[in-house]
Design an enzyme around this catalytic site. Sequence first.
Site, PDB file in Angstrom:
ATOM      1  N   ARG A 111       0.849  -1.181   0.000  1.00 61.26           N
ATOM      2  CA  ARG A 111       0.000   0.000   0.000  1.00 61.26           C
ATOM      3  C   ARG A 111       0.889   1.237   0.000  1.00 61.26           C
ATOM      4  O   ARG A 111       1.673   1.421   0.927  1.00 61.26           O
ATOM      5  CB  ARG A 111      -0.873  -0.035   1.256  1.00 61.26           C
ATOM      6  N   THR A 115      -0.721   7.567  -1.078  1.00 60.33           N
ATOM      7  CA  THR A 115      -1.986   7.518  -1.836  1.00 60.33           C
ATOM      8  C   THR A 115      -2.925   6.437  -1.315  1.00 60.33           C
ATOM      9  O   THR A 115      -4.106   6.424  -1.659  1.00 60.33           O
ATOM     10  CB  THR A 115      -1.712   7.211  -3.318  1.00 60.33           C
ATOM     11  N   ASP A 207      -1.679  -3.452  12.667  1.00 62.93           N
ATOM     12  CA  ASP A 207      -1.164  -3.916  11.376  1.00 62.93           C
ATOM     13  C   ASP A 207      -1.084  -5.442  11.409  1.00 62.93           C
ATOM     14  O   ASP A 207      -0.286  -6.024  12.152  1.00 62.93           O
ATOM     15  CB  ASP A 207       0.222  -3.311  11.136  1.00 62.93           C
ATOM     16  N   ASP A 210       2.382  -7.034  10.655  1.00 59.48           N
ATOM     17  CA  ASP A 210       3.323  -6.872  11.768  1.00 59.48           C
ATOM     18  C   ASP A 210       2.969  -7.802  12.917  1.00 59.48           C
ATOM     19  O   ASP A 210       3.848  -8.359  13.580  1.00 59.48           O
ATOM     20  CB  ASP A 210       3.318  -5.427  12.269  1.00 59.48           C
TER      21      ASP A 210
HETATM   22  N1  URA Z   1      -4.087  -3.324   7.164  1.00 58.47           N
HETATM   23  C1  URA Z   1      -3.821  -3.693   8.435  1.00 58.47           C
HETATM   24  O1  URA Z   1      -2.956  -4.512   8.664  1.00 58.47           O
HETATM   25  N2  URA Z   1      -4.549  -3.152   9.437  1.00 58.47           N
HETATM   26  C2  URA Z   1      -5.518  -2.248   9.219  1.00 58.47           C
HETATM   27  O2  URA Z   1      -6.155  -1.802  10.161  1.00 58.47           O
HETATM   28  C3  URA Z   1      -5.773  -1.876   7.882  1.00 58.47           C
HETATM   29  C4  URA Z   1      -5.041  -2.427   6.877  1.00 58.47           C
END
Ligand code: URA
Length: 216
Positions: A111, A115, A207, A210
Amino acid sequence: MSRPDNSTEHVHLVNHPLVQHKLTLMRRKDASTSSFRTLLNEVSMLMAYEVTHDMPMQDVEIETPLETMTAKMIDGKKLVFVSILRAGTGILDGMLTVVPGARVGHIGLYRDPKTLQAVEYYFKMPKDTAERDVIVVDPMLATGNSAVAAIDRVKALKPKSIKFVCLLTCPEGIATLRKMHPDVEIYTAAIDRQLNDHGYILPGLGDAGDRIFGTQ
Ligand code: URA
């Protein structure tokens, strides 16, 4: 397992207590990497159970130790699971535990932090995808941009059907995916409140990549 309670036509909310309990444990910020990964694996098996509920079956003749019988088996070529890297790996492992015959495709997308658009860096799918049903997996359906980009690429291969499985989503993610791919059914364990300005789901679980890989 009961069918999802709060399903709309194209969004299946998997409300089963086992799924909800495990999801709550995963959301906690003090869940360790190892327990997060184990729980995701378990939830993914349960999500696989839900998303495969309508797979076509065929009658086959078999012999038990006592007699011959007609029994059910999954019909035809099996599924392709498509994992959106890297967090999709966390769902893929659990789903393969219960559907070991599935083929696997990978789409590498990151991502763009400015953007929030999906940028592709890898794409590898089984050759016979056109003869199979596809289930695209990613724990978080957030902006929806990665899911749309992944499904655009998969659709070009003309599979028999496409479904999308995530752990968490939000109204924005559902709206984007529904607008661009209204034919794709979404299976999720929760629909959270909203996205923040950085494209994270609130209240969410942080995340997912992570948390699965311990990279924070
Ligand atoms: N990706 C993630 O890992 N967590 C989010 O909250 C949104 C996208």
